[in-house]
Scaffold this active site. Structure first.
Site, PDB file in Angstrom:
ATOM      1  CG  HIS A  91      -1.710  -1.350   1.266  1.00  0.00           C
ATOM      2  ND1 HIS A  91      -2.654  -1.754   0.356  1.00  0.00           N
ATOM      3  CD2 HIS A  91      -1.567  -2.374   2.163  1.00  0.00           C
ATOM      4  CE1 HIS A  91      -3.088  -2.964   0.675  1.00  0.00           C
ATOM      5  NE2 HIS A  91      -2.437  -3.365   1.760  1.00  0.00           N
ATOM      6  CD  GLU A 128      -1.918  -3.723   5.156  1.00  0.00           C
ATOM      7  OE1 GLU A 128      -1.349  -4.675   4.579  1.00  0.00           O
ATOM      8  OE2 GLU A 128      -3.123  -3.437   4.967  1.00  0.00           O
ATOM      9  CG  HIS A 183       0.714  -6.840   2.423  1.00  0.00           C
ATOM     10  ND1 HIS A 183      -0.141  -5.892   1.895  1.00  0.00           N
ATOM     11  CD2 HIS A 183       1.531  -7.221   1.413  1.00  0.00           C
ATOM     12  CE1 HIS A 183       0.145  -5.708   0.615  1.00  0.00           C
ATOM     13  NE2 HIS A 183       1.155  -6.508   0.291  1.00  0.00           N
ATOM     14  CD  GLU A 265      -1.486  -9.991   4.630  1.00  0.00           C
ATOM     15  OE1 GLU A 265      -1.452  -9.108   5.528  1.00  0.00           O
ATOM     16  OE2 GLU A 265      -1.988  -9.796   3.502  1.00  0.00           O
TER      17      GLU A 265
END
Length: 301
Positions: A91, A128, A183, A265
């Site tokens: 992101h 995040e 992430h 993650e």
């Protein structure tokens, strides 16, 4: 280097019987040499000022070959000397300001999907995108200390994105020896742990992961093992059957990669216990260390 103490005098050289003839010869040769240098400098042979010629300016974007040459020189004698690693902070902290741009559809081989998303956040608002960028920078430092050349897909230097297809392309063009996208998950409260996402076999449109499926799994297994060992975190208890490994074929960053690549993650931002870890700078350093050790293990074979 030798050292002469305060009570010692260095030995005096013996006078050579040839000293006087050599002195006369030098007296004749030196003026001629100085005259020749003056003519050379005056005609531009010395760069016009007598200074050493300037080194050529570096190019704005280094080639993959230049990346590897830099890695070999700067990392000589270290375990990742000559290796290139692509680190992809998931992101972008500014994505929320550019919803039109990030909602644009891009081709990921199997289908089309959004260029990027804003990502998730903790209940207290820690994004995040801020987490991933912090861990990526810490990871870069650790990998560089091991001699690697590290490329980031973004370093807080873009207004949004990059799009998922460009994230894959950056690693491909760098000819990365390993690539990882960082992430944090947004699962339900009470669900905890990390997981590594591996590319499944895809052969559609511009996507062909078949050459990297096995190597990506090897990378993912090493990262999962060292991440758990260093952070003390357990594999996710809500997917992956307790292995910490999940295979997917719907992620553009994996589908379009031509180099070994995985997604990590690091935990669930929507769970209060995981969030307490993710928001800790000390824990993020452990996370970066675990990822680094996994990559080093993979690249050393």
């Amino acid at each position: 280097m030798s050292y002469t103490g305060p009570d010692l005098e260095p030995p005096q050289p013996r006078r050579s019987p040839l000293r006087r003839p050599l002195t006369v010869a030098l007296a004749v040769l030196v003026p001629g040499a100085l005259l020749g240098w003056g003519v050379y400098a005056a005609t531009g042979g010395g760069g016009g000022t007598g200074a050493a010629p300037a080194a050529p300016a570096s190019t704005a974007a280094a080639s993959p070959a230049a990346d590897r040459d830099d890695a070999k020189e700067s990392g000589a004698g270290r375990p990742l000397a000559g290796k290139v690693v692509l680190v992809d902070p998931g992101h972008n902290p500014e994505n929320y300001r550019h919803t039109t741009e990030i909602n644009r559809q891009v081709d990921i081989g199997t289908h089309r999907k959004e260029c990027d998303t804003t990502g998730t956040a903790t209940d207290d608002g820690y994004a995040e995108a801020a987490f991933t960028l912090d861990v990526a920078r810490r990871l870069r430092t650790l990998l560089q200390e091991q001699g690697a050349t590290v490329r980031l897909t973004q370093d807080g230097d873009r207004p949004y994105g990059p799009c998922v297809d460009e994230r894959a392309r950056i690693g491909n063009e760098a000819k990365a020896d390993a690539a990882i996208s960082i992430h944090a998950d947004g699962a339900g409260a009470g669900q905890r742990g990390f997981h590594v996402i591996l590319p499944g076999p895809v052969h559609a449109g511009a996507a062909d992961t078949r050459p990297i499926v096995a190597s990506s799994r090897a990378l993912g297994e090493r990262v999962a093992d060292r991440f758990a060992g260093v952070t003390g975190s357990a594999p996710a208890d809500y997917l992956g059957d307790g292995t910490g490994l999940v295979t997917r074929t719907d992620l553009g960053g994996l589908n379009l990669s031509t180099v070994p690549k995985v997604f990590l993650e690091c935990g669930n931002m929507r769970d209060s216990k995981d969030a307490a870890l993710l928001t800790s700078g000390a824990w993020r350093q452990k996370a970066a260390q675990g990822i680094s050790e996994g990559i080093v293990s993979f690249l050393r074979g």
